[in-house]
Every structure is written in C-alpha cells, then in structure tokens.
Design a protein around this motif. Structure first.
Motif, PDB file in Angstrom:
ATOM      1  N   LEU A  16       0.795  -1.225   0.000  1.00  0.00           N
ATOM      2  CA  LEU A  16       0.000   0.000   0.000  1.00  0.00           C
ATOM      3  C   LEU A  16       0.830   1.278   0.000  1.00  0.00           C
ATOM      4  N   ALA A  17       2.050   1.208   0.524  1.00  0.00           N
ATOM      5  CA  ALA A  17       2.855   2.416   0.719  1.00  0.00           C
ATOM      6  C   ALA A  17       3.041   3.256  -0.549  1.00  0.00           C
ATOM      7  N   PRO A  18       3.352   2.662  -1.707  1.00  0.00           N
ATOM      8  CA  PRO A  18       3.531   3.494  -2.907  1.00  0.00           C
ATOM      9  C   PRO A  18       2.269   4.271  -3.286  1.00  0.00           C
ATOM     10  N   SER A  19       1.103   3.636  -3.146  1.00  0.00           N
ATOM     11  CA  SER A  19      -0.149   4.320  -3.479  1.00  0.00           C
ATOM     12  C   SER A  19      -0.452   5.433  -2.497  1.00  0.00           C
ATOM     13  N   VAL A  20      -0.204   5.191  -1.211  1.00  0.00           N
ATOM     14  CA  VAL A  20      -0.439   6.213  -0.189  1.00  0.00           C
ATOM     15  C   VAL A  20       0.454   7.424  -0.441  1.00  0.00           C
ATOM     16  N   GLU A  21       1.692   7.195  -0.795  1.00  0.00           N
ATOM     17  CA  GLU A  21       2.618   8.288  -1.072  1.00  0.00           C
ATOM     18  C   GLU A  21       2.189   9.061  -2.315  1.00  0.00           C
ATOM     19  N   MET A  22       1.717   8.342  -3.331  1.00  0.00           N
ATOM     20  CA  MET A  22       1.258   9.003  -4.544  1.00  0.00           C
ATOM     21  C   MET A  22       0.046   9.893  -4.267  1.00  0.00           C
ATOM     22  N   VAL A  23      -0.896   9.395  -3.468  1.00  0.00           N
ATOM     23  CA  VAL A  23      -2.077  10.186  -3.099  1.00  0.00           C
ATOM     24  C   VAL A  23      -1.652  11.441  -2.341  1.00  0.00           C
ATOM     25  N   LYS A  24      -0.712  11.289  -1.435  1.00  0.00           N
ATOM     26  CA  LYS A  24      -0.214  12.446  -0.680  1.00  0.00           C
ATOM     27  C   LYS A  24       0.421  13.479  -1.611  1.00  0.00           C
ATOM     28  N   GLU A  25       1.165  13.019  -2.604  1.00  0.00           N
ATOM     29  CA  GLU A  25       1.789  13.943  -3.559  1.00  0.00           C
ATOM     30  C   GLU A  25       0.738  14.718  -4.346  1.00  0.00           C
ATOM     31  N   VAL A  26      -0.342  14.032  -4.763  1.00  0.00           N
ATOM     32  CA  VAL A  26      -1.415  14.709  -5.497  1.00  0.00           C
ATOM     33  C   VAL A  26      -2.053  15.778  -4.613  1.00  0.00           C
ATOM     34  N   ALA A  27      -2.341  15.416  -3.360  1.00  0.00           N
ATOM     35  CA  ALA A  27      -2.957  16.367  -2.438  1.00  0.00           C
ATOM     36  C   ALA A  27      -2.031  17.552  -2.156  1.00  0.00           C
TER      37      ALA A  27
END
Length: 409
Positions: free
Chosen positions: A71-82
């Motif tokens: 899950l970590a890569p997706s969570v980091e990507m979402v944070k970058e978008v936000a």
C-alpha cells in the motif's frame, strides 16, 4: 454549496456466509450491499452513521498503510497529489482572503437539554478546520440543533439562506447524514428551486453544476486538467464547472497512476480514456453519478452498479440500463481495468477472482470492499486504499475557483 461526505445509504447488508452462496446478479444484489439505516443497537447506529459520513477520512492514521509494502507506494502518490493541489491553494491565499463555513447537526432525542452530536461529522469538521488553517483559509463551524428532522430541515434551510447573503463567505459545506438520514439538504427544496446559491457551492451539487443535462454535456462535465502539468503552469486549463470533491479526487488520482496506455494526455479532451472500462460500485448523487459522468465524458465505458441494476454509461454519457441476462456484475468487473468501490459496509466484498491482473482498484468507502491481502497476490495490481486527502485538497481548490468566479463577476 456543500460537501456531502457520505456514500448512498440505500444498500442492504447480508452476512458473509450468504454472500458466498449467492451469485452476484441483480436479483441478489439488493441483499448484498449498502448500509442498514435501521440498526439493532445504538452502537451499530453510531458506527454506521460515522461510516456513511466518513467514507474516507483524510484525518485517519495512515501509518498502517505507510508500513505496508503493497500500500505504501499508493499512499505516497495520493499524498503527492494532495500536496500539489494544496500548494497552489496556499499560493492563492497569500494574496486573497477566503472563508469557508461548515454546517453540522445535533439532535435532542429526549426533549431535554442534552443533544446527541454526530461524532463523525464533528471529527471531519475538525480535520477540515485544521487543513484550512494550514492553508490560509478561515473556517467557521455552524451547528443545527433540531429536535426533529423537520425542525432540523427548516433550520438547515435558514442557515443556508443566511449564508447566501453574507458577502464575506466564499463557500459552504454541509456534513451528511443528518441524524442517520442521508438526506441531501440544501440542493433543492420542494419546489425544485435551489436553496443554495451556486456562488458558494463548493461541492457542485446545485442545479447550476449538477443535473442530468450537465452530466451529458461532454464539453462541460469533464476534468480538463491533464494530470501531469504543474497546476499553475502556463496553459493549464481550469474547469468551468464545480465538481463533487470525492468524484474529482478519484479522477485526479487515476490520471496520476494510470499509464499512457490507459490515460493518454496527448489525446484531445473527451478521448483521453478511450478503450478503458470502469466498474463503479456506487450510484449516489454525491459520488457515483458524477464520477461515472466525468470518466465517460473523457472516453471511458463505465458500468455503474447499485442495489437495483447495472447501468452502462458510454462516452457522451449515454445511459443504458443492462438486463440481468446480458450483464451480471461479475462480467462487468472482469472486463474492467479500473474498479471503484464505495459501499459503506464491513461485510460487502468483491471476489478477488473477478479482478484481472494489472487493474487499478480505488476504495472510497470507510471499509475495504475487497480482501486486500488476496488482492495483493494478483500480478500488477494497484490499490488505492483512501482518497480523503485529495478530497479535502480539492474542496479547497473548489473554494479558490468560486472566489475567482466571484471576483470576475
């Protein structure tokens, strides 16, 4: 004029044993998903109310996700978008003063001085208050204190109409459901006239932005951002309409995580998702319908699933209700490379055997609608466990858009 943080509540729950026995077809789907509105205990009622409201809480502790290698890569990507969206908001608020009002509800159940407060709504309101403060936006919380739904309805209308005439307000949001009722207050009254003015509608739910006619307008109801360019870069287009924040959050996240074979930013707007098939388990006015329209208007073929039927939406938002013998839910999922899950139930599960390799699965519910451990075993799967951070960032983005419209009018 509101952000409605809930998923539609007209699904029904059944236990897992029953789910395993039943084929996932439309004559059985009503027994398999959404939230029960009449719960057997106060504890269950409180939990389901919070789940319906906090379908994806941006304030929740994501540490458990960040420590998971799947899950970590997706969570980091979402944070970058936000973070990218919020960075542009902060740049705007350096030069402009913005104010957002949030309306929550409390109910007097015993006709005493003790009011029952929806803790889920308050938690979300506090989270958004902190986010706004960090990004230079003034946030003010208003509360409805109704003894019944009818008095709450009247009070809510009064507050919204009051906000309509306050020039120092730039946006208003209402937290749902109110007293366990998933009623969309403030969008339209009994005479089909908008209660909320579109000038303060941060969630894009009034008729100016949110209607069947708008959904079908391929030139209007589509996200023009390409998903890659800096938001403040020269030539980056702003949307002329205001879209519901959670639906738009899913679109923005998909644009970031899909490869060029599925999302082609070089193609004209309206064709960038050509050849992509999507299944959405939600057809609420707040999430499912606008999301389906946003994706279909950019070229995708979308299957929209609720307790009553499967609807196929083609580019240009042509809605075709599928007959049971032709389209069962399993076949829709098996054809899809993108699956969006939005059922606020801890018991509803999509069988992982239906999901093909290299698919993208996005969860917008409070509970995962799929066995994440089994999903991780499928080759090439990309799973987005939460979109709440982007939802709140886009709430702020919509507020900025409304302020720009007000300044130009």
């Amino acid at each position: 004029m509101m952000i409605a943080m809930n998923i539609t509540s007209n699904f029904r729950i059944c236990n897992r044993t029953t789910l395993k026995r039943m084929p996932m077809t439309m004559n059985r789907i009503k027994h398999s998903f959404s939230i029960a509105t009449n719960c057997n205990s106060a504890k269950t009622t409180r939990r389901n109310t919070a789940s319906a409201l906090l379908h994806d809480n941006p304030c929740q502790d994501t540490e458990r996700y960040e420590q998971d290698p799947f899950l970590a890569p997706s969570v980091e990507m979402v944070k970058e978008v936000a973070d990218s969206i919020r960075s542009n908001v902060r740049e705007y608020t350096r030069h402009h003063k913005l104010k957002l009002v949030g309306i929550t509800a409390a109910q007097n159940l015993s006709k005493s001085k003790n009011f029952v407060v929806d803790q889920g709504a308050d938690t979300y309101s506090e989270c958004i208050s902190r986010t706004c403060e960090e990004d230079g936006i003034e946030y003010e919380a208003w509360r409805v204190m109704g003894e019944t739904m009818s008095t709450a309805h009247l009070q809510m209308q009064t507050l919204i109409q009051r906000a309509n005439h306050l020039m120092d307000i730039d946006g208003v949001l209402v937290y749902y459901p109110l007293f366990n009722k998933p009623l969309i207050l403030g969008v339209q009254d009994d005479d089909d006239d908008d209660i909320a003015t579109h000038k303060w509608d941060v969630e894009g739910l009034c008729s100016e932005y949110h209607s069947r006619k708008k959904f079908r307008d391929q030139s209007l109801y589509v996200d023009r951002y390409d998903g890659f360019s800096p938001l403040d870069a020269k030539g980056v287009q702003d949307n002329s309409s205001i879209f519901p924040c959670t639906a738009l959050a899913v679109v923005r996240i998909l644009k970031r995580c899909l490869g060029n074979t599925e999302y082609d930013s070089e193609k004209p707007i309206g064709r960038r998702l050509e050849g992509v098939t999507v299944t959405i388990f939600n057809r609420s006015q707040i999430v499912g319908r606008p999301l389906a329209s946003l994706l279909a208007n950019d070229g995708a073929c979308v299957y929209s699933v609720d307790e009553h039927s499967v609807v196929m939406i083609k580019p240009g938002v042509v809605w075709n209700r599928c007959f049971l013998m032709k389209k069962d839910i399993r076949s829709c999922v098996e054809k899809s490379s993108i699956i969006v899950t939005g059922v606020p139930s801890s018991t509803f599960r999509i069988p992982t055997g239906w999901i093909k390799p290299n698919s993208t699965v996005v969860n917008v519910a409070s509970e995962p609608n799929i066995d994440v451990n089994e999903l991780a075993k499928i080759p090439g799967i990309q799973y987005i466990p939460a979109v709440g951070k982007v939802t709140v960032a886009l709430l702020e983005h919509n507020l900025v858009q409304l302020h720009k419209k007000k300044c130009c009018s």
